[in-house]
Design a protein around this motif. Structure first.
Motif, PDB file in Angstrom:
ATOM      1  N   UNK A  90     -10.852 -11.052   0.128  1.00  0.00           N
ATOM      2  CA  UNK A  90      -9.976  -9.748  -0.073  1.00  0.00           C
ATOM      3  C   UNK A  90     -10.856  -8.388  -0.114  1.00  0.00           C
ATOM      4  N   UNK A  91     -11.645  -8.627  -1.040  1.00  0.00           N
ATOM      5  CA  UNK A  91     -12.921  -7.460  -1.450  1.00  0.00           C
ATOM      6  C   UNK A  91     -13.200  -6.807   0.007  1.00  0.00           C
ATOM      7  N   UNK A  92     -14.000  -7.838   0.635  1.00  0.00           N
ATOM      8  CA  UNK A  92     -14.522  -7.384   2.013  1.00  0.00           C
ATOM      9  C   UNK A  92     -13.628  -6.588   2.703  1.00  0.00           C
ATOM     10  N   UNK A  93     -12.292  -7.578   3.004  1.00  0.00           N
ATOM     11  CA  UNK A  93     -11.167  -6.752   4.111  1.00  0.00           C
ATOM     12  C   UNK A  93     -10.918  -5.528   3.319  1.00  0.00           C
ATOM     13  N   UNK A  94     -10.717  -5.059   1.931  1.00  0.00           N
ATOM     14  CA  UNK A  94     -10.271  -3.951   1.381  1.00  0.00           C
ATOM     15  C   UNK A  94     -11.199  -3.048   1.721  1.00  0.00           C
ATOM     16  N   UNK A  95     -12.658  -3.289   1.547  1.00  0.00           N
ATOM     17  CA  UNK A  95     -13.755  -2.404   1.707  1.00  0.00           C
ATOM     18  C   UNK A  95     -13.740  -1.609   3.073  1.00  0.00           C
ATOM     19  N   UNK A  96     -13.557  -2.655   3.725  1.00  0.00           N
ATOM     20  CA  UNK A  96     -13.758  -2.280   5.544  1.00  0.00           C
ATOM     21  C   UNK A  96     -12.407  -1.732   6.010  1.00  0.00           C
ATOM     22  N   UNK A  97     -11.382  -1.610   5.541  1.00  0.00           N
ATOM     23  CA  UNK A  97     -10.107  -1.011   6.077  1.00  0.00           C
ATOM     24  C   UNK A  97     -10.196   0.437   5.974  1.00  0.00           C
ATOM     25  N   UNK A  98     -10.597   1.249   5.034  1.00  0.00           N
ATOM     26  CA  UNK A  98     -10.776   1.084   3.566  1.00  0.00           C
ATOM     27  C   UNK A  98      -8.987   1.170   3.059  1.00  0.00           C
ATOM     28  N   UNK A  99      -8.777  -0.199   2.089  1.00  0.00           N
ATOM     29  CA  UNK A  99      -7.570  -0.273   1.582  1.00  0.00           C
ATOM     30  C   UNK A  99      -7.615   0.314   0.100  1.00  0.00           C
ATOM     31  N   UNK A 100      -7.339   1.411   0.111  1.00  0.00           N
ATOM     32  CA  UNK A 100      -7.670   2.504  -1.099  1.00  0.00           C
ATOM     33  C   UNK A 100      -6.584   1.871  -2.111  1.00  0.00           C
ATOM     34  N   UNK A 101      -5.412   1.788  -1.707  1.00  0.00           N
ATOM     35  CA  UNK A 101      -4.387   1.265  -2.657  1.00  0.00           C
ATOM     36  C   UNK A 101      -4.712   0.088  -3.520  1.00  0.00           C
ATOM     37  N   UNK A 102      -5.327  -0.971  -2.604  1.00  0.00           N
ATOM     38  CA  UNK A 102      -5.579  -2.424  -3.181  1.00  0.00           C
ATOM     39  C   UNK A 102      -6.959  -1.892  -4.182  1.00  0.00           C
ATOM     40  N   UNK A 125       2.505   4.047  -4.630  1.00  0.00           N
ATOM     41  CA  UNK A 125       2.066   5.285  -4.604  1.00  0.00           C
ATOM     42  C   UNK A 125       0.808   5.567  -3.941  1.00  0.00           C
ATOM     43  N   UNK A 126      -0.261   4.919  -4.116  1.00  0.00           N
ATOM     44  CA  UNK A 126      -1.459   5.005  -3.430  1.00  0.00           C
ATOM     45  C   UNK A 126      -1.528   4.961  -1.876  1.00  0.00           C
ATOM     46  N   UNK A 127      -0.683   4.108  -1.363  1.00  0.00           N
ATOM     47  CA  UNK A 127      -0.880   3.730   0.026  1.00  0.00           C
ATOM     48  C   UNK A 127      -0.763   4.976   1.189  1.00  0.00           C
ATOM     49  N   UNK A 128      -0.121   5.832   0.544  1.00  0.00           N
ATOM     50  CA  UNK A 128       0.041   6.790   1.510  1.00  0.00           C
ATOM     51  C   UNK A 128      -1.075   8.120   1.336  1.00  0.00           C
ATOM     52  N   UNK A 129      -2.012   7.753   0.460  1.00  0.00           N
ATOM     53  CA  UNK A 129      -3.088   8.837   0.307  1.00  0.00           C
ATOM     54  C   UNK A 129      -4.009   8.984   1.515  1.00  0.00           C
ATOM     55  N   UNK A 130      -4.243   9.892   1.998  1.00  0.00           N
ATOM     56  CA  UNK A 130      -5.141  10.216   2.999  1.00  0.00           C
ATOM     57  C   UNK A 130      -6.242  11.159   2.647  1.00  0.00           C
ATOM     58  N   UNK A 131      -7.487  11.133   3.387  1.00  0.00           N
ATOM     59  CA  UNK A 131      -8.707  11.861   2.916  1.00  0.00           C
ATOM     60  C   UNK A 131      -8.225  13.469   3.085  1.00  0.00           C
ATOM     61  N   UNK A 132      -8.987  14.056   2.176  1.00  0.00           N
ATOM     62  CA  UNK A 132      -9.086  15.588   2.456  1.00  0.00           C
ATOM     63  C   UNK A 132     -10.221  16.038   3.367  1.00  0.00           C
ATOM     64  N   UNK A 133     -10.431  17.209   3.871  1.00  0.00           N
ATOM     65  CA  UNK A 133     -10.968  17.763   4.813  1.00  0.00           C
ATOM     66  C   UNK A 133     -12.547  17.158   4.812  1.00  0.00           C
ATOM     67  N   UNK A 134     -13.106  17.285   3.288  1.00  0.00           N
ATOM     68  CA  UNK A 134     -14.347  16.842   3.291  1.00  0.00           C
ATOM     69  C   UNK A 134     -14.675  15.039   3.419  1.00  0.00           C
ATOM     70  N   UNK A 135     -13.663  14.379   3.229  1.00  0.00           N
ATOM     71  CA  UNK A 135     -13.628  13.054   3.227  1.00  0.00           C
ATOM     72  C   UNK A 135     -13.376  12.414   4.523  1.00  0.00           C
ATOM     73  N   UNK A 136     -12.905  13.306   5.379  1.00  0.00           N
ATOM     74  CA  UNK A 136     -12.450  12.547   6.855  1.00  0.00           C
ATOM     75  C   UNK A 136     -13.711  12.024   7.361  1.00  0.00           C
TER      76      UNK A 136
END
Length: 190
Positions: free
Chosen positions: A41-53, A123-134
């Motif tokens: 799970x950790x590998x998958x979440x890191x490589x998605x990235x699944x920020x919510x998880x 709550x977290x699953x809809x988070x998207x990167x800001x301009x610097x994080x894209x």
């Protein structure tokens, strides 16, 4: 892409693991509850990235080292107070601004409360990167998705668009997902 090493510190508050990966095939073996599924799970979440998880899973630090297109990378994810930090470092000197995700509840506080966890994931699953994080966000999304082959010879792969690819046998003829692109096994063969 070749995963070289995964190091996890204080997963669920007590698991410390360092796993070195081989170039061709890797097996995770252990008794029930040893953390095999958690590592996958950790590998998958890191490589998605699944920020919510990642935001609701308790750990201090996770480091994933991998080789991709002739460059070594180190992906570091940390819980620091009420923030999840997701950073990427490359051997070619390319700079990536980290993802900095404010979290309302530290995972240690969530514990086994599935209602709070579910609410926070929503709550977290809809988070998207800001301009610097894209830049880091799009680079991670460009990486190949992890593929897991279970002992039952089923192949599991969660695609970046959230689609779950499941094949019930090794010849990939009975998959539960209809895709317009190569199967995970086809992508491995390339």
């Amino acid at each position: 892409m070749q995963i070289i090493e995964l190091e996890v510190s204080k997963l669920y508050g007590y698991i410390d693991k360092k796993i070195n990966f081989y170039e061709d095939i890797n097996l995770l073996v252990g008794i029930n509850g040893a953390g095999k599924t958690s590592i996958l799970n950790i590998l998958n979440w890191l490589l998605q990235p699944a920020v919510a998880r990642l935001s609701v899973t308790e750990f201090n630090k996770i480091t994933l080292k991998f080789y991709y297109k002739n460059i070594y990378y180190s992906l570091v994810c940390e819980h620091i107070k009420n923030e999840l930090t997701y950073s990427l470092y490359s051997s070619d000197g390319e700079e990536y601004y980290p993802l900095n995700v404010p979290i309302s509840h530290h995972p240690r506080v969530i514990g086994n409360n599935r209602d709070i966890e579910s609410h926070l994931i929503d709550q977290y699953k809809y988070l998207r990167p800001d301009e610097n994080e894209e830049k880091i966000w799009y680079f991670i999304h460009s990486l190949p998705s992890p593929v897991v082959i279970g002992l039952d010879r089923s192949i599991y792969a969660e695609e970046p668009n959230g689609e779950l690819y499941i094949s019930k046998n090794s010849n990939m003829n009975n998959s539960e997902s209809v895709t317009n692109y190569d199967s995970p096994l086809d992508r491995i063969k390339k």
